[in-house]
Design a protein around this motif. Sequence first.
Motif, PDB file in Angstrom:
ATOM      1  N   SER A 176     -21.576  14.534  22.821  1.00 46.78           N
ATOM      2  CA  SER A 176     -21.058  13.949  21.582  1.00 46.78           C
ATOM      3  C   SER A 176     -19.971  14.833  21.001  1.00 46.78           C
ATOM      4  O   SER A 176     -19.937  16.050  21.241  1.00 46.78           O
ATOM      5  N   HIS A 177     -19.089  14.219  20.255  1.00 45.32           N
ATOM      6  CA  HIS A 177     -17.989  14.918  19.585  1.00 45.32           C
ATOM      7  C   HIS A 177     -17.830  14.331  18.188  1.00 45.32           C
ATOM      8  O   HIS A 177     -17.969  13.116  17.999  1.00 45.32           O
ATOM      9  N   ARG A 178     -17.510  15.182  17.223  1.00 42.70           N
ATOM     10  CA  ARG A 178     -17.037  14.683  15.936  1.00 42.70           C
ATOM     11  C   ARG A 178     -15.525  14.801  15.959  1.00 42.70           C
ATOM     12  O   ARG A 178     -14.977  15.907  16.068  1.00 42.70           O
ATOM     13  N   MET A 179     -14.847  13.648  15.861  1.00 43.32           N
ATOM     14  CA  MET A 179     -13.396  13.606  15.980  1.00 43.32           C
ATOM     15  C   MET A 179     -12.786  13.301  14.618  1.00 43.32           C
ATOM     16  O   MET A 179     -13.161  12.327  13.962  1.00 43.32           O
ATOM     17  N   TRP A 180     -11.850  14.153  14.222  1.00 44.71           N
ATOM     18  CA  TRP A 180     -11.193  14.045  12.930  1.00 44.71           C
ATOM     19  C   TRP A 180      -9.778  13.518  13.106  1.00 44.71           C
ATOM     20  O   TRP A 180      -9.051  13.954  13.991  1.00 44.71           O
ATOM     21  N   ARG A 181      -9.378  12.572  12.251  1.00 49.10           N
ATOM     22  CA  ARG A 181      -8.033  12.028  12.331  1.00 49.10           C
ATOM     23  C   ARG A 181      -7.467  11.809  10.924  1.00 49.10           C
ATOM     24  O   ARG A 181      -8.197  11.399  10.009  1.00 49.10           O
ATOM     25  N   ASP A 182      -6.169  12.088  10.806  1.00 49.47           N
ATOM     26  CA  ASP A 182      -5.507  11.738   9.560  1.00 49.47           C
ATOM     27  C   ASP A 182      -5.300  10.231   9.520  1.00 49.47           C
ATOM     28  O   ASP A 182      -5.766   9.500  10.406  1.00 49.47           O
ATOM     29  N   LEU A 183      -4.584   9.768   8.504  1.00 49.91           N
ATOM     30  CA  LEU A 183      -4.521   8.333   8.278  1.00 49.91           C
ATOM     31  C   LEU A 183      -3.614   7.603   9.270  1.00 49.91           C
ATOM     32  O   LEU A 183      -3.503   6.381   9.229  1.00 49.91           O
ATOM     33  N   MET A 184      -3.018   8.328  10.196  1.00 52.44           N
ATOM     34  CA  MET A 184      -2.117   7.694  11.149  1.00 52.44           C
ATOM     35  C   MET A 184      -2.815   7.205  12.409  1.00 52.44           C
ATOM     36  O   MET A 184      -2.191   6.504  13.217  1.00 52.44           O
ATOM     37  N   SER A 185      -4.083   7.547  12.607  1.00 53.15           N
ATOM     38  CA  SER A 185      -4.726   7.099  13.846  1.00 53.15           C
ATOM     39  C   SER A 185      -6.238   7.155  13.726  1.00 53.15           C
ATOM     40  O   SER A 185      -6.787   7.751  12.787  1.00 53.15           O
ATOM     41  N   PHE A 218       0.827  -1.197   0.000  1.00 51.65           N
ATOM     42  CA  PHE A 218       0.000   0.000   0.000  1.00 51.65           C
ATOM     43  C   PHE A 218       0.868   1.256   0.000  1.00 51.65           C
ATOM     44  O   PHE A 218       2.029   1.246   0.418  1.00 51.65           O
ATOM     45  N   SER A 219       0.264   2.339  -0.468  1.00 50.03           N
ATOM     46  CA  SER A 219       0.987   3.609  -0.576  1.00 50.03           C
ATOM     47  C   SER A 219       1.121   4.267   0.789  1.00 50.03           C
ATOM     48  O   SER A 219       0.399   3.942   1.734  1.00 50.03           O
ATOM     49  N   GLN A 220       2.031   5.221   0.866  1.00 50.47           N
ATOM     50  CA  GLN A 220       2.169   6.017   2.086  1.00 50.47           C
ATOM     51  C   GLN A 220       1.072   7.078   2.118  1.00 50.47           C
ATOM     52  O   GLN A 220       0.600   7.520   1.079  1.00 50.47           O
ATOM     53  N   PRO A 221       0.645   7.498   3.303  1.00 50.32           N
ATOM     54  CA  PRO A 221       1.123   7.084   4.621  1.00 50.32           C
ATOM     55  C   PRO A 221       0.426   5.839   5.168  1.00 50.32           C
ATOM     56  O   PRO A 221       0.689   5.435   6.288  1.00 50.32           O
ATOM     57  N   GLY A 222      -0.472   5.239   4.348  1.00 48.05           N
ATOM     58  CA  GLY A 222      -1.192   4.078   4.835  1.00 48.05           C
ATOM     59  C   GLY A 222      -0.262   2.945   5.224  1.00 48.05           C
ATOM     60  O   GLY A 222      -0.465   2.267   6.245  1.00 48.05           O
ATOM     61  N   GLN A 223       0.775   2.713   4.419  1.00 48.83           N
ATOM     62  CA  GLN A 223       1.722   1.640   4.721  1.00 48.83           C
ATOM     63  C   GLN A 223       2.350   1.837   6.097  1.00 48.83           C
ATOM     64  O   GLN A 223       2.409   0.900   6.911  1.00 48.83           O
ATOM     65  N   ARG A 224       2.813   3.045   6.357  1.00 45.98           N
ATOM     66  CA  ARG A 224       3.446   3.316   7.647  1.00 45.98           C
ATOM     67  C   ARG A 224       2.451   3.163   8.794  1.00 45.98           C
ATOM     68  O   ARG A 224       2.768   2.614   9.855  1.00 45.98           O
ATOM     69  N   SER A 225       1.222   3.627   8.574  1.00 46.58           N
ATOM     70  CA  SER A 225       0.193   3.525   9.605  1.00 46.58           C
ATOM     71  C   SER A 225      -0.121   2.068   9.909  1.00 46.58           C
ATOM     72  O   SER A 225      -0.256   1.668  11.076  1.00 46.58           O
ATOM     73  N   MET A 226      -0.256   1.236   8.867  1.00 47.22           N
ATOM     74  CA  MET A 226      -0.530  -0.184   9.091  1.00 47.22           C
ATOM     75  C   MET A 226       0.572  -0.830   9.927  1.00 47.22           C
ATOM     76  O   MET A 226       0.296  -1.557  10.890  1.00 47.22           O
TER      77      MET A 226
END
Length: 816
Positions: free
Chosen positions: A598-607, A495-503
Amino acid sequence: MSCDPARPDPLLPNSLLPSSLLQGEHYRLTPLTPRVIRLEWSPSGRFEDRPTTFAVHRDLPVVDHRVEETGTGVRVTTDFFILDYDRGPFSTHGLSAEVRGGVSDYHSVWRYRQDLSLPADRRMQAEGRAGRGRLDGNMGGAARTLDVADGPVDLDPGVVSELGYAVIDDSASMILDDRGRLCAREAEPGYLDLYLFAGGHDHVGTVADLFAISGSQPLLPRFALGNWWSRYHRYDEAEYLTLMDRFEAEGVPLSVAVVDMDWHLTDIDPGYGSGWTGYTWNRELFPDPAAFQAELHRRGLAVTLNVHPAEGVRAFEEAYEPMCRALGRAPSGSPIAFDVTDRAFMDAYFGVLHRGLEKLGTDFWWVDWQSGPYSRTAGMDPLWVLNQGHYDDSAARMERGLTFSRYAGPGSHRYPVGFSGDALITWRSLAFQPRFTAAGANIGYGWWSHDIGGHLDGFRDDVLATRWVQFGVFSPITRLHSSSSRFSGKEPWRFSQPGQRSMIEHLRLRHRMLPYLNAMNLHAHRDGRSLVEPVYYQDHSPQAYRYLDEYLFGSQLLVAPIVVPNDPVVARGHADVWLPSGRWTDIVTGRSYRGGRSHRMWRDLMSIPVLLRAGGFLPLVAEGESLDARELFPELEVLVAAGADGRFELDEETADDQWQTTVLELSATEGRLTITRPDRDRSGRVEWTLTLLGLASRSGARFEVEGGELMGVEEADGRTRLRLRSTGGTMVVRSAVLATTGQPETLAAVEELLAAAQTGFVLKDTIYRLVAEQGAAALNAVTSVGRYPLGHLAEVHDYDLATPELVSALTEILAD
């Protein structure tokens, strides 16, 4: 298969008979716990006292209850319910129970076969619309399989309901005979055997009653809690071992090696049937199966093989003649049928067919039964027989038994691990799995294993694949899986970055969490608390029953997987989260949130949002330590969340299969953190790392240590990391900063958000300036930015407008 007749001798101990009951000619009422009553109706007056697949224990302590005659029948009252019964055939008007405790204003009365639908509900059902869902408030339990499901499936009922009552119908389940073998119940027509759970919103107590009646969840072997590698692919020995080398080189730990069906002969003479069932190693692919499995064991991997048993044992199998001898028949070439109703066959199935393969090194079996609940005897479900048989056979060979198979019905939790089936590779498929997993706790089914990343069809989406792995790491069992397509493998480096690193980071985190996971393994077995539980187990507000894509992960964490694509402007995904009361701190971002909202929580692909309760502890294998699942006592880094007093008992198993407990306590009010080691500490652990989250930023804070020495203090990214060396016994850390709370630096978080946002540069600069000048008050101004020209041209551009999603992401950072 018929059961052996019940005999009034020591083989059927009186402890299996209910200790308190109300009985008439055709009915029997048995209060089993203050929350549960068994309701039986028999046209002939014959009742069932043998254990069933669901109810293996009815010899429970006598329940404190009151029985009284009424003008219409009998009333049974406990602390949790009032049951009225007219002593006739069960009917809507003659059998009801009121749940006590004010669970709801008017809906918490159960009636036998009541219809709660309104005309509007029936209209929506006729039109194929979703409507209001289950009107009895039942939160669902489990389903036999998610095979080819692209999104939700209907769940069988669990014992947990928003309205406070639930019914398990045990009328048709199999029974266990005097020798513990499953057989058909052969109940008379019209016989009813119901278990009414009426615990109100005491969901934890209700599920504890389920375990009291149906048996506890077994302890899993520690290796089952690590990462599993699985793929439907025609590996040979060299390719499989080379792949294991690659995982090691990439720093991805594994603990279970799954070999799908191509371990055995599959290209067979069509005259024998299909190659789906097989018991003979393909020695063109695996010349020496014993050496291959021994090498996997040397690497610290347990081995499981896939088996589809439906076609029996055919003449080309190496085990055919030994099976014939065991069954006393000539090896004529005729196939030996798979038959769960034939006890001689089942004895040989385990004692000859599988035992021979296990001697080559196989640890446990992936039983891939896909042929329905049918056998030669009505009511004999092969899946039940396989699950019980494989687990019990495994338990006789290993310290802790293990099988891997589909859910067969209430009581299946006694035979972990559960295989949820062949998942489609779609967002809809991922989106259903968190709520499906959490609902399993409602029927005691706490050890689901999903096809992480999906198995069938679908499409390539690196964000989807990454989010699936993140969910998988915070699932009961983490098993990567894919089909034989050359394009769908789940190796992270595909998989491409940053998904690979996150996995890779998440798969490493799974093994870093092994101390916590194994403590929760004991917690599930001993205390009846599944690793994954719905949030409404802790919070009974209406919102907790609506926000179903989040769950409690052990006693310390709340996890909210992200199951939607990233927003194209914010470049992040979101989860809508309802938090129970208290303070919750994200273990990755360090940001804290107030509960009861309630909260809407935003996260990048690292978490994804993984929140540690205030006063909570998360023990992790320390950075740099071995992530081999066989390591029982690694050095630890313990995450500690500020904001409340808390206590955590870290249960760790020893080499002789005993357990020891280290107690971690935070007194936020007194600024004190205590580590109390067991009297006979076998860990040999001297050094500790404590990472404090959610504290007020206070450079140069002083820490005093008793029973040890402070080796160092690091402050970065809103975290305070203490390195300690114990000098024996109890260690106490004192500091005024332990009594504080705080947030990570806000402007830095805003800058990180804006840097990745796919929107106008002038908009970014304007928002950053407003936040720097006004802080949280900038939100009002941000919503109007871009409505008038911002740049050098007298034009309004879409990229100069703050989208609702961008405003939402900013609100998360600024609002608290």
